[in-house]
Design an enzyme around this catalytic site. Structure first.
Site, PDB file in Angstrom:
ATOM      1  N   SER A  75       0.808  -1.217   0.000  1.00 21.29           N
ATOM      2  CA  SER A  75       0.000   0.000   0.000  1.00 21.29           C
ATOM      3  C   SER A  75       0.841   1.266   0.000  1.00 21.29           C
ATOM      4  O   SER A  75       0.431   2.287  -0.549  1.00 21.29           O
ATOM      5  CB  SER A  75      -0.933   0.001   1.219  1.00 21.29           C
ATOM      6  OG  SER A  75      -0.206  -0.170   2.425  1.00 21.29           O
ATOM      7  N   ASP A 237      -5.817   7.433   9.007  1.00 21.86           N
ATOM      8  CA  ASP A 237      -5.893   6.181   9.768  1.00 21.86           C
ATOM      9  C   ASP A 237      -4.746   6.034  10.763  1.00 21.86           C
ATOM     10  O   ASP A 237      -4.674   5.045  11.486  1.00 21.86           O
ATOM     11  CB  ASP A 237      -5.923   4.967   8.828  1.00 21.86           C
ATOM     12  CG  ASP A 237      -4.642   4.802   7.999  1.00 21.86           C
ATOM     13  OD1 ASP A 237      -3.710   5.630   8.157  1.00 21.86           O
ATOM     14  OD2 ASP A 237      -4.581   3.840   7.211  1.00 21.86           O
ATOM     15  N   HIS A 240      -0.940   4.750   7.714  1.00 18.15           N
ATOM     16  CA  HIS A 240      -0.288   5.034   6.439  1.00 18.15           C
ATOM     17  C   HIS A 240       0.171   6.492   6.380  1.00 18.15           C
ATOM     18  O   HIS A 240      -0.372   7.336   7.094  1.00 18.15           O
ATOM     19  CB  HIS A 240      -1.253   4.741   5.278  1.00 18.15           C
ATOM     20  CG  HIS A 240      -1.535   3.290   5.094  1.00 18.15           C
ATOM     21  ND1 HIS A 240      -2.571   2.649   5.751  1.00 18.15           N
ATOM     22  CD2 HIS A 240      -0.916   2.346   4.355  1.00 18.15           C
ATOM     23  CE1 HIS A 240      -2.579   1.368   5.404  1.00 18.15           C
ATOM     24  NE2 HIS A 240      -1.581   1.160   4.558  1.00 18.15           N
TER      25      HIS A 240
END
Length: 336
Positions: A75, A237, A240
């Site tokens: 990611s 979040d 990240h």
């Protein structure tokens, strides 16, 4: 029990959700499991909408032939959490390479949100047909959170590095970030995550350099800078990177990507002791790289030999950051 063995037991109980009670004791085990559940709750579910795809052409009006870049990994490689393609890891790197090398750049994403090292083989199958000049790999965080043993992770990564090098592509690997800086992970689970991620980063470094690639330690990019200003460098979040975080990540990778393409700055052709650079045996260099994030390692020769009695010789560098370049949106066709 050795410190390494104890760390494995502790990490397995904390992140794997089972076993290790006899070693840890029920009380500490319960704390670790509780902290893991709380961290997952704070981070929340994965966003359904994928990150913007940075695949395309960069460097409008610049000469060719184009530099071909394959971007693999998880990611963080995808730029998870940003809303605009110009803010993704791939767009930031490709835009800067086009600017500093004064060349057209074609970058193609093969990274997948949630990917682990075991997924790199399938990504490589898709990447090799574009005949990349350089493959950039960002991987490791999900291996830690899923308690994949470092030996398994490194085996998959080593095979991918070998395949790209056999195909004539350069390889730059951003090693596992320091997950001990992630806010939702509280002590003592945070110490477990830090120990595991640093051990994996060191193992990745050794495997990649031995396979003919280069590594860049990114602990500082998800490390002290993030810890000092979490609201700036972490996304919503708290796990990240934010837009600023991805910019910092790309900024530390770009000099090594350029160097792999033969576009290093003239001042960097010689190792400089005042920057903490030098030639070391690979094992010692890997440990130093983990301790000094932002370090690049690449294989070299001493007296005409690639290895000494303590293993492979490597150059340890701290490359000068290039002037930041604003990320641009990619073009779909070369002649756009």
């Amino acid at each position: 029990m050795s410190k390494t063995g104890a760390a494995r037991k502790l990490a397995a109980a904390a992140l794997y959700g089972g076993g290790g009670v006899s070693v840890l004791g029920a009380g500490l085990y319960g704390v670790l499991v509780g902290e893991a559940k709380l961290a997952r709750k704070v981070i929340g579910p994965v966003r359904e909408d994928p990150p913007p795809d940075s695949t395309g052409w960069y460097g409008r009006g610049r000469p060719g032939p184009a530099i071909r870049i394959a971007l693999l990994g998880d990611s963080i490689a995808c730029g998870y959490g940003v809303d605009r393609v110009e803010e993704t890891t791939g767009a930031l790197i490709a835009s800067a390479v086009a600017e500093h090398a004064d060349r057209r750049v074609y970058l193609r994403e093969f990274c997948v949100v949630g990917a682990r090292s075991s997924d790199l083989g399938a990504q490589t199958d898709r990447a090799l047909p574009i005949e990349p000049d350089v493959a950039i790999i960002i991987i490791g965080g999900n291996d830690v959170t899923h308690t994949v043993s470092p030996s398994q992770s490194v085996r998959h990564l080593s095979e991918v590095v070998r395949r790209f090098r056999d195909a004539g592509a350069h390889v730059v690997v951003a090693t596992c970030p320091d997950l001990g800086t992630v806010q939702p992970i509280a002590p003592p689970l945070r110490q477990v995550a830090r120990s595991w991620s640093r051990r994996l980063a060191a193992a990745q470094t050794i495997a990649v350099v031995e396979g003919g690639g280069r590594t860049v330690s990114i602990g500082s990019i998800l490390g002290p800078e993030f810890a000092a200003a979490p609201s700036l460098f972490f996304g919503p979040d708290h796990f990240h990177p934010s837009t600023e975080g991805y910019r910092a990540l790309a900024h530390v990778l770009i000099p090594t990507v350029l160097a792999s393409l033969g576009e290093e700055a003239e001042a960097e052709t010689v190792l400089e002791a005042y920057r903490g650079e030098g030639v070391l045996p690979i094992t010692r260099a890997a440990v130093e790289a983990v301790r000094k994030p932002g370090t690049e390692l690449d294989g070299t020769e001493v007296g005409g030999r690639r290895a000494g009695v303590r293993g492979l010789w490597v150059e340890m560098r701290h490359r000068q950051r290039r002037a930041q370049v604003q990320g641009e949106a990619p073009e779909e066709t070369e002649g756009a």
